[in-house]
Design a protein around this motif. Structure first.
Motif, PDB file in Angstrom:
ATOM      1  N   PRO A  62       1.148  -1.174   0.240  1.00 15.70           N
ATOM      2  CA  PRO A  62      -0.048  -0.431   0.153  1.00 15.70           C
ATOM      3  C   PRO A  62       1.045   0.806  -0.216  1.00 15.70           C
ATOM      4  O   PRO A  62       1.712   1.088   0.516  1.00 15.70           O
ATOM      5  CB  PRO A  62      -1.356  -0.264   1.219  1.00 15.70           C
ATOM      6  CG  PRO A  62      -0.590  -1.618   2.465  1.00 15.70           C
ATOM      7  CD  PRO A  62       0.707  -1.657   1.364  1.00 15.70           C
ATOM      8  N   PHE A  63      -0.005   2.107  -0.532  1.00 19.55           N
ATOM      9  CA  PHE A  63       1.034   3.819  -0.974  1.00 19.55           C
ATOM     10  C   PHE A  63       0.847   3.864   0.810  1.00 19.55           C
ATOM     11  O   PHE A  63      -0.248   4.111   1.544  1.00 19.55           O
ATOM     12  CB  PHE A  63      -0.152   4.696  -1.483  1.00 19.55           C
ATOM     13  CG  PHE A  63       0.206   4.300  -2.517  1.00 19.55           C
ATOM     14  CD1 PHE A  63       1.197   4.477  -3.828  1.00 19.55           C
ATOM     15  CD2 PHE A  63      -0.184   3.714  -3.563  1.00 19.55           C
ATOM     16  CE1 PHE A  63       1.799   4.373  -4.485  1.00 19.55           C
ATOM     17  CE2 PHE A  63      -0.291   3.209  -4.704  1.00 19.55           C
ATOM     18  CZ  PHE A  63       0.798   3.512  -5.632  1.00 19.55           C
ATOM     19  N   GLY A  64       1.891   4.631   1.665  1.00 22.52           N
ATOM     20  CA  GLY A  64       1.432   5.302   2.856  1.00 22.52           C
ATOM     21  C   GLY A  64       1.965   4.059   4.100  1.00 22.52           C
ATOM     22  O   GLY A  64       2.016   3.281   3.845  1.00 22.52           O
ATOM     23  N   LYS A  65       2.151   5.027   4.937  1.00 22.40           N
ATOM     24  CA  LYS A  65       2.194   3.883   6.211  1.00 22.40           C
ATOM     25  C   LYS A  65       1.165   2.968   6.922  1.00 22.40           C
ATOM     26  O   LYS A  65       1.210   3.955   7.510  1.00 22.40           O
ATOM     27  CB  LYS A  65       3.474   4.745   7.425  1.00 22.40           C
ATOM     28  CG  LYS A  65       4.838   5.596   6.523  1.00 22.40           C
ATOM     29  CD  LYS A  65       5.588   6.290   7.774  1.00 22.40           C
ATOM     30  CE  LYS A  65       7.084   6.201   6.557  1.00 22.40           C
ATOM     31  NZ  LYS A  65       7.361   7.052   7.031  1.00 22.40           N
ATOM     32  N   GLY A  66       1.253   1.897   6.859  1.00 21.67           N
ATOM     33  CA  GLY A  66       0.251   1.553   7.451  1.00 21.67           C
ATOM     34  C   GLY A  66      -0.938   1.907   6.837  1.00 21.67           C
ATOM     35  O   GLY A  66      -2.199   1.410   7.226  1.00 21.67           O
ATOM     36  N   LYS A  67      -1.495   2.304   5.377  1.00 22.09           N
ATOM     37  CA  LYS A  67      -2.301   2.640   4.972  1.00 22.09           C
ATOM     38  C   LYS A  67      -2.884   1.165   3.812  1.00 22.09           C
ATOM     39  O   LYS A  67      -2.084   0.928   3.310  1.00 22.09           O
ATOM     40  CB  LYS A  67      -2.489   3.873   4.265  1.00 22.09           C
ATOM     41  CG  LYS A  67      -2.384   5.532   5.583  1.00 22.09           C
ATOM     42  CD  LYS A  67      -2.493   6.330   5.473  1.00 22.09           C
ATOM     43  CE  LYS A  67      -2.144   7.384   6.278  1.00 22.09           C
ATOM     44  NZ  LYS A  67      -2.171   8.826   5.833  1.00 22.09           N
ATOM     45  N   GLY A  68      -4.375   1.630   3.480  1.00 21.18           N
ATOM     46  CA  GLY A  68      -4.435   0.420   2.648  1.00 21.18           C
ATOM     47  C   GLY A  68      -4.408  -0.822   2.754  1.00 21.18           C
ATOM     48  O   GLY A  68      -3.601  -1.424   3.787  1.00 21.18           O
TER      49      GLY A  68
END
Length: 161
Positions: A137-143
């Motif tokens: 996922p894009f971002g940290k811990g998202k998606g």
């Protein structure tokens, strides 16, 4: 920065024409039914790829139109109406629109709707899950996005190649 296929990057001229023709010349922003109109037998034998479809009915509508298009038979010369193949697929006449790639969040997530997941999980129209691919996922811990690969079985229970 510009995206690799951003039309602004190519401007006008030969590069712009190549980008329009080969990368996004046939992309349509329409309802599923309207987007498939005007296609020779609605693009039979193609993969349907749904990437992050919006919440709501778009994903199930597109999938149903894709399935419906597989039942169309090109009319004989001189006949203007499309004909329906009512017999369904067999080993000798398998599905041609037989592959779905869905990229997005699963049931209860930010993509598609309950009808879409019910339809696939219920195996309607012969859909079977072949593989799930974890995505970064894009971002940290998202998606919670994944890629699901589905294939339709023919009526003789053999997977269609």
């Amino acid at each position: 920065g510009q995206l690799p296929l951003d039309p602004k990057k190519y401007g006008e001229g030969r590069e712009a024409e190549v980008a329009r023709r080969y990368f996004y010349g046939d992309v349509r922003k329409e309802k599923a039914k309207e987007a498939m109109k005007g296609k020779d037998v609605f693009g039979r034998g193609r993969v349907l790829m749904l990437v992050y479809p919006p919440p709501g009915e778009m994903a199930i509508e597109a999938l149903r139109e894709y399935v419906k298009a597989d039942r169309m038979v090109k009319p004989a010369r001189g006949i203007k109406a499309m004909l329906w193949d009512a017999t369904g697929p067999t080993g000798k006449n398998p599905y041609r629109n037989n592959a779905l790639v869905y990229v997005g969040e699963g049931r209860g997530g930010a993509n598609a709707d309950e009808d879409f997941f019910d339809y696939l999980e219920g195996g309607q129209d012969g859909w079977v899950l072949e593989k799930v691919i974890e995505l970064q996922p894009f971002g940290k811990g998202k998606g919670f996005e994944k890629m699901w690969l589905f294939r339709r079985k023919s009526s003789d229970d053999a997977f269609v190649a």
